[in-house]
Motif scaffolding. Structure first.
Motif, PDB file in Angstrom:
ATOM      1  N   LEU A   1      -0.695  -3.501  10.548  1.00  0.00           N
ATOM      2  CA  LEU A   1       0.358  -3.314   9.547  1.00  0.00           C
ATOM      3  C   LEU A   1       1.630  -4.054   9.937  1.00  0.00           C
ATOM      4  O   LEU A   1       2.373  -4.545   9.071  1.00  0.00           O
ATOM      5  N   ARG A   2       1.919  -4.153  11.224  1.00  0.00           N
ATOM      6  CA  ARG A   2       3.098  -4.893  11.677  1.00  0.00           C
ATOM      7  C   ARG A   2       2.930  -6.389  11.484  1.00  0.00           C
ATOM      8  O   ARG A   2       3.923  -7.132  11.520  1.00  0.00           O
ATOM      9  N   LYS A   3       1.698  -6.825  11.298  1.00  0.00           N
ATOM     10  CA  LYS A   3       1.410  -8.253  11.137  1.00  0.00           C
ATOM     11  C   LYS A   3       0.921  -8.558   9.720  1.00  0.00           C
ATOM     12  O   LYS A   3      -0.111  -9.192   9.508  1.00  0.00           O
ATOM     13  N   GLU A   4       1.674  -8.085   8.727  1.00  0.00           N
ATOM     14  CA  GLU A   4       1.419  -8.357   7.298  1.00  0.00           C
ATOM     15  C   GLU A   4       0.141  -7.714   6.787  1.00  0.00           C
ATOM     16  O   GLU A   4      -0.356  -8.092   5.723  1.00  0.00           O
ATOM     17  N   GLY A   5      -0.387  -6.734   7.521  1.00  0.00           N
ATOM     18  CA  GLY A   5      -1.623  -6.098   7.105  1.00  0.00           C
ATOM     19  C   GLY A   5      -1.502  -5.335   5.802  1.00  0.00           C
ATOM     20  O   GLY A   5      -0.530  -4.604   5.584  1.00  0.00           O
ATOM     21  N   TYR A   6      -2.472  -5.525   4.933  1.00  0.00           N
ATOM     22  CA  TYR A   6      -2.600  -4.860   3.631  1.00  0.00           C
ATOM     23  C   TYR A   6      -1.478  -5.217   2.661  1.00  0.00           C
ATOM     24  O   TYR A   6      -1.377  -4.609   1.583  1.00  0.00           O
ATOM     25  N   GLN A   7      -0.641  -6.200   3.006  1.00  0.00           N
ATOM     26  CA  GLN A   7       0.407  -6.623   2.082  1.00  0.00           C
ATOM     27  C   GLN A   7      -0.189  -7.244   0.831  1.00  0.00           C
ATOM     28  O   GLN A   7       0.342  -7.075  -0.277  1.00  0.00           O
ATOM     29  N   SER A   8      -1.298  -7.955   0.968  1.00  0.00           N
ATOM     30  CA  SER A   8      -1.920  -8.573  -0.205  1.00  0.00           C
ATOM     31  C   SER A   8      -2.446  -7.511  -1.172  1.00  0.00           C
ATOM     32  O   SER A   8      -2.452  -7.720  -2.393  1.00  0.00           O
ATOM     33  N   ILE A   9      -2.888  -6.342  -0.641  1.00  0.00           N
ATOM     34  CA  ILE A   9      -3.342  -5.256  -1.506  1.00  0.00           C
ATOM     35  C   ILE A   9      -2.166  -4.730  -2.333  1.00  0.00           C
ATOM     36  O   ILE A   9      -2.294  -4.500  -3.549  1.00  0.00           O
ATOM     37  N   ARG A  10      -1.043  -4.529  -1.676  1.00  0.00           N
ATOM     38  CA  ARG A  10       0.144  -4.060  -2.397  1.00  0.00           C
ATOM     39  C   ARG A  10       0.503  -5.026  -3.516  1.00  0.00           C
ATOM     40  O   ARG A  10       0.775  -4.615  -4.646  1.00  0.00           O
ATOM     41  N   ASN A  11       0.495  -6.324  -3.206  1.00  0.00           N
ATOM     42  CA  ASN A  11       0.841  -7.321  -4.209  1.00  0.00           C
ATOM     43  C   ASN A  11      -0.152  -7.317  -5.366  1.00  0.00           C
ATOM     44  O   ASN A  11       0.242  -7.393  -6.543  1.00  0.00           O
TER      45      ASN A  11
ATOM     46  N   GLU B   1      -9.582  -5.396   4.325  1.00  0.00           N
ATOM     47  CA  GLU B   1      -8.612  -5.807   3.303  1.00  0.00           C
ATOM     48  C   GLU B   1      -9.239  -6.812   2.339  1.00  0.00           C
ATOM     49  O   GLU B   1      -9.044  -6.727   1.112  1.00  0.00           O
ATOM     50  N   GLY B   2     -10.002  -7.758   2.877  1.00  0.00           N
ATOM     51  CA  GLY B   2     -10.670  -8.729   2.007  1.00  0.00           C
ATOM     52  C   GLY B   2     -11.677  -8.075   1.083  1.00  0.00           C
ATOM     53  O   GLY B   2     -11.814  -8.461  -0.090  1.00  0.00           O
ATOM     54  N   MET B   3     -12.372  -7.059   1.578  1.00  0.00           N
ATOM     55  CA  MET B   3     -13.348  -6.360   0.743  1.00  0.00           C
ATOM     56  C   MET B   3     -12.666  -5.552  -0.357  1.00  0.00           C
ATOM     57  O   MET B   3     -13.176  -5.473  -1.486  1.00  0.00           O
ATOM     58  N   ILE B   4     -11.527  -4.963  -0.075  1.00  0.00           N
ATOM     59  CA  ILE B   4     -10.800  -4.217  -1.112  1.00  0.00           C
ATOM     60  C   ILE B   4     -10.360  -5.158  -2.226  1.00  0.00           C
ATOM     61  O   ILE B   4     -10.481  -4.847  -3.419  1.00  0.00           O
ATOM     62  N   LEU B   5      -9.859  -6.332  -1.847  1.00  0.00           N
ATOM     63  CA  LEU B   5      -9.469  -7.320  -2.857  1.00  0.00           C
ATOM     64  C   LEU B   5     -10.675  -7.777  -3.671  1.00  0.00           C
ATOM     65  O   LEU B   5     -10.584  -7.930  -4.896  1.00  0.00           O
ATOM     66  N   GLY B   6     -11.815  -7.991  -2.998  1.00  0.00           N
ATOM     67  CA  GLY B   6     -13.026  -8.361  -3.717  1.00  0.00           C
ATOM     68  C   GLY B   6     -13.469  -7.269  -4.667  1.00  0.00           C
ATOM     69  O   GLY B   6     -13.941  -7.543  -5.773  1.00  0.00           O
ATOM     70  N   ALA B   7     -13.321  -6.020  -4.248  1.00  0.00           N
ATOM     71  CA  ALA B   7     -13.690  -4.896  -5.116  1.00  0.00           C
ATOM     72  C   ALA B   7     -12.772  -4.815  -6.330  1.00  0.00           C
ATOM     73  O   ALA B   7     -13.224  -4.536  -7.448  1.00  0.00           O
ATOM     74  N   LEU B   8     -11.482  -5.052  -6.119  1.00  0.00           N
ATOM     75  CA  LEU B   8     -10.543  -5.069  -7.255  1.00  0.00           C
ATOM     76  C   LEU B   8     -10.948  -6.137  -8.261  1.00  0.00           C
ATOM     77  O   LEU B   8     -10.967  -5.897  -9.474  1.00  0.00           O
TER      78      LEU B   8
ATOM     79  N   ASN C   1     -10.899 -14.639   4.465  1.00  0.00           N
ATOM     80  CA  ASN C   1      -9.954 -15.617   3.935  1.00  0.00           C
ATOM     81  C   ASN C   1      -9.147 -15.076   2.758  1.00  0.00           C
ATOM     82  O   ASN C   1      -8.058 -15.574   2.466  1.00  0.00           O
ATOM     83  N   VAL C   2      -9.681 -14.071   2.075  1.00  0.00           N
ATOM     84  CA  VAL C   2      -9.098 -13.633   0.802  1.00  0.00           C
ATOM     85  C   VAL C   2      -7.670 -13.100   0.939  1.00  0.00           C
ATOM     86  O   VAL C   2      -6.795 -13.470   0.135  1.00  0.00           O
ATOM     87  N   PRO C   3      -7.354 -12.225   1.906  1.00  0.00           N
ATOM     88  CA  PRO C   3      -5.983 -11.697   1.960  1.00  0.00           C
ATOM     89  C   PRO C   3      -4.906 -12.775   2.034  1.00  0.00           C
ATOM     90  O   PRO C   3      -3.886 -12.688   1.330  1.00  0.00           O
ATOM     91  N   ALA C   4      -5.102 -13.779   2.868  1.00  0.00           N
ATOM     92  CA  ALA C   4      -4.091 -14.831   2.995  1.00  0.00           C
ATOM     93  C   ALA C   4      -3.985 -15.657   1.721  1.00  0.00           C
ATOM     94  O   ALA C   4      -2.887 -16.073   1.322  1.00  0.00           O
ATOM     95  N   VAL C   5      -5.093 -15.900   1.051  1.00  0.00           N
ATOM     96  CA  VAL C   5      -5.072 -16.655  -0.209  1.00  0.00           C
ATOM     97  C   VAL C   5      -4.257 -15.906  -1.259  1.00  0.00           C
ATOM     98  O   VAL C   5      -3.410 -16.496  -1.956  1.00  0.00           O
ATOM     99  N   ILE C   6      -4.477 -14.609  -1.373  1.00  0.00           N
ATOM    100  CA  ILE C   6      -3.761 -13.823  -2.370  1.00  0.00           C
ATOM    101  C   ILE C   6      -2.289 -13.669  -1.990  1.00  0.00           C
ATOM    102  O   ILE C   6      -1.400 -13.670  -2.849  1.00  0.00           O
ATOM    103  N   LEU C   7      -2.000 -13.592  -0.706  1.00  0.00           N
ATOM    104  CA  LEU C   7      -0.623 -13.404  -0.247  1.00  0.00           C
ATOM    105  C   LEU C   7       0.196 -14.683  -0.347  1.00  0.00           C
ATOM    106  O   LEU C   7       1.363 -14.657  -0.749  1.00  0.00           O
ATOM    107  N   LYS C   8      -0.401 -15.825  -0.030  1.00  0.00           N
ATOM    108  CA  LYS C   8       0.353 -17.078   0.050  1.00  0.00           C
ATOM    109  C   LYS C   8       0.044 -18.075  -1.060  1.00  0.00           C
ATOM    110  O   LYS C   8       0.789 -19.033  -1.248  1.00  0.00           O
ATOM    111  N   GLY C   9      -1.050 -17.869  -1.799  1.00  0.00           N
ATOM    112  CA  GLY C   9      -1.322 -18.702  -2.955  1.00  0.00           C
ATOM    113  C   GLY C   9      -2.327 -19.808  -2.722  1.00  0.00           C
ATOM    114  O   GLY C   9      -2.610 -20.199  -1.581  1.00  0.00           O
TER     115      GLY C   9
END
Length: 460
Positions: A49-59, A133-140, A243-251
Motif C-alpha cells: 500500500l505504501r508503494k501505490e498498491g491498489y491505487q488503480s482499483i480506486r481509480n 490487484e491485476g485480477m480484480i481489475l480483470g474481474a471488473l 501488467n494491468v495495474p500500472a497500465v490502468i494507473l499510468k495509461g
C-alpha cells in the motif's frame, strides 16, 4: 552484484533470481519489479500500500466504467505474456456480459511448467498483491464474480504466500462483498494443479479446474462465451495480469513508450536466461531488448564455452543461432525467424552439446505430457522419441530423418486439438533445419523390413 542480491541467490528460501538491484528499478520504467526488495522478502500488504498498491482499483472504481479498462488495455496493446502474444484487451472485449448473461470467472494461469521458465514464480512468491490487484481489475472489466489462481502444484512456497496475501486482501476489504464500498463483489481462491503440462492450455486448464481429465476442448465456443461450468471465463497468464495495474494507473501511452523505438510492442518484459551462463536469472527490460544484451547481462557463456544455439522462450519454441542474437525479442520479429518469443526466457546451448540428445530429451518430455486426445500427438510424439533414440545410439536407418520431418509436419498448427504438438514440433523442425548433419551421423544402416525386430513386452 550487490551483497543482498548475492545472498538471496544462495538462500534456501530463494527461488527465482532477479539480477537487478533495487536502486536500478523505478516505478516509471519497471512496472513489474520496482517494488521488489534486494533481500527477496515478500512485499506484504502494508508495504504494498505504501508503494501505490491498489491505487488503480480506486481509480477504476471511481471511474465506474469497466469498458474503459478494456479500452485502455487494447490501446496499450498488452499482449499475453504466457507465450501466445494475443492482445489481452481484445480477449477481454470478446467476453460475453450484460443482459441476462451470468457473471463468470477470471482465471489466472499460474501453471508454469514450460521447461526453462521461472518468471511467474518470482512475481507470486515476492509480490502476490500485484497479481491480486491485476485480477480484480480483470474481474471488473469482464464482470467476473469469482477468480481462481490455477497454480502449479510444485510451487508450494507460492501457494503459501498467495493464500496469506488473499487473507490480507479480504481483511482489508479488497476482496469479498462490496469491494471498497463500490457494490462490486469478487473473491479469489488458489487451486493447485496435479502436475500436468497440458494445463497450460486454457481449456485443458478449465477441464482440470472442474475436476475433469485435462483434455483441451474444441473451439468454438471459446472460454469467453462458455468456459468454466458453462459461464463466460477469461484465462490470463500471471505476468499478463501483473501488467494491468500500472497500465490502468499510468495509461496506455506511457505503457507503449516503455519499449521506445525497439519494437511496436509496448511495455516491459521479464526476460531471463538459463543454461551454462555465468549469471542465470531474470531482468525486467523494455520489450524488444535483444538476445545479445540479455546474454551480456548474464555474463556470457560459462568458462570457455561458445554458443551453439538458443531457445528464445522455453522448450516449445524454435532454435535460433548466434547470428540471431541481435534481433529484438518481440512477438512478431521472432516469429518471422521461424520461432516464437514464448515466455521470453532464453535457454542457451553450448557448442559441445549434441543436438540429437537434446532433442530426444525434449521430445521425451512432450510425449510424456501429451494428454492423448488426438492421434498426431498421442502416437506421433512417442514414435519421434524412438527414432531419436536410434539416431543418438548410432543405430538409425536410412529414411529416419525424413520420417522425423514427416512426423513434425503432421504435428503442425491446425492439425491437432491444441498447441501442444505444434510446440513439440517447432524445436525439432528447427534443429533438423540448422543441425541436420548431426542427425545424419546417427544413420548407420539401410532401412529394415517393418517389424523385423520383435517389440519387447512392456516397452510400449
Amino acid at each position: 552484484m550487490s551483497e543482498s542480491i548475492s545472498s538471496q541467490r544462495t538462500s534456501v528460501r530463494y527461488r527465482s533470481r532477479l539480477l537487478q538491484p533495487e536502486a536500478d528499478r523505478h516505478p516509471d520504467t519497471h512496472p513489474l519489479t520496482w517494488r521488489l526488495r534486494d533481500d527477496g522478502e515478500v512485499i506484504w500488504l502494508d508495504e504494498y500500500l505504501r508503494k501505490e498498491g491498489y491505487q488503480s482499483i480506486r481509480n477504476a472504481l471511481d471511474n465506474g466504467d469497466p469498458q474503459a479498462i478494456i479500452a485502455t488495455m487494447k490501446d496499450a496493446n498488452v499482449r499475453g505474456r504466457g507465450g501466445a502474444g494475443f492482445s489481452a484487451g481484445l480477449k477481454w472485449s470478446l467476453t460475453l456480459q450484460g443482459g441476462d448473461m451470468p457473471r463468470g470467472y477470471l482465471i489466472c494461469n499460474a501453471d508454469e511448467m514450460e521447461p526453462g521458465t521461472f518468471k511467474d514464480r518470482l512475481l507470486m512468491e515476492q509480490q502476490p498483491h500485484l497479481l491480486i490487484e491485476g485480477m480484480i481489475l480483470g474481474a471488473l472489466a469482464n464482470n467476473s464474480f469469482y477468480g481462481y489462481i490455477f497454480l502449479r502444484g510444485e510451487y508450494v512456497e507460492a501457494a503459501r504466500v498467495l493464500n496469506r496475501a488473499l487473507d490480507e486482501a479480504r481483511e482489508a476489504g479488497w476482496l469479498g462483498a462490496n469491494i471498497n464500498g463500490s457494490g462490486f463483489d469478487f473473491d479469489i481462491a488458489v487451486h493447485t494443479g496435479a502436475g500436468r503440462y497440458i494445463c497450460g492450455e486454457e481449456t485443458a486448464l478449465i477441464n482440470s479446474l472442474e475436476g475433469k481429465r485435462a483434455n483441451p476442448r474444441a473451439k468454438p465456443p471459446f472460454p469467453g462465451q462458455s468456459g468454466a461450468w458453462g459461464k463466460p471465463s477469461v484465462v490470463n497468464n500471471v505476468e499478463t495480469l501483473c501488467n494491468v495495474p500500472a497500465v490502468i494507473l499510468k495509461g496506455a501511452d506511457w505503457y507503449q513508450a516503455l519499449s521506445g523505438d525497439r519494437t511496436e510492442d509496448g511495455g516491459s518484459k521479464l526476460y531471463g536466461v538459463s543454461g551454462p551462463v555465468e549469471k542465470p536469472g531474470l531482468w525486467e527490460l523494455p520489450m524488444g531488448t535483444t538476445g545479445a544484451e540479455i546474454l551480456e547481462r548474464a555474463g556470457g557463456m560459462r568458462g570457455n564455452r561458445s554458443l551453439k544455439a538458443w531457445l528464445p522462450g522455453g522448450a516449445s519454441t524454435g532454435f535460433l543461432l548466434p547470428e540471431h542474437l541481435d534481433l529484438p525479442l518481440d512477438f512478431d520479429t521472432v516469429g518471422k525467424e521461424g520461432s516464437r518469443l514464448g515466455t521470453g526466457l532464453l535457454t542457451v546451448v553450448p557448442q559441445e552439446q549434441s543436438m540429437v540428445a537434446l532433442m530426444r530429451n525434449l521430445e521425451e518430455f512432450f510425449a510424456r505430457e501429451s494428454c492423448g486426445w488426438c492421434t498426431p500427438c498421442r502416437d506421433g510424439l512417442p514414435w519421434t522419441v524412438k527414432l531419436l533414440w536410434a539416431l543418438e545410439l548410432g543405430q538409425g536407418e536410412t529414411g529416419d530423418i525424413e520420417l522425423l520431418d514427416k512426423l513434425a509436419a503432421d504435428c503442425g498448427p491446425g492439425l491437432t486439438f491444441c498447441a501442444h504438438a505444434p510446440g513439440a514440433a517447432m524445436p525439432l523442425q528447427t534443429a533438423l533445419k540448422h543441425f541436420r548433419q548431426e542427425f545424419e551421423q546417427g544413420v548407420s544402416k539401410p532401412r529394415g523390413k517393418a517389424h523385423q525386430d520383435p517389440i519387447p513386452v512392456g516397452e510400449i
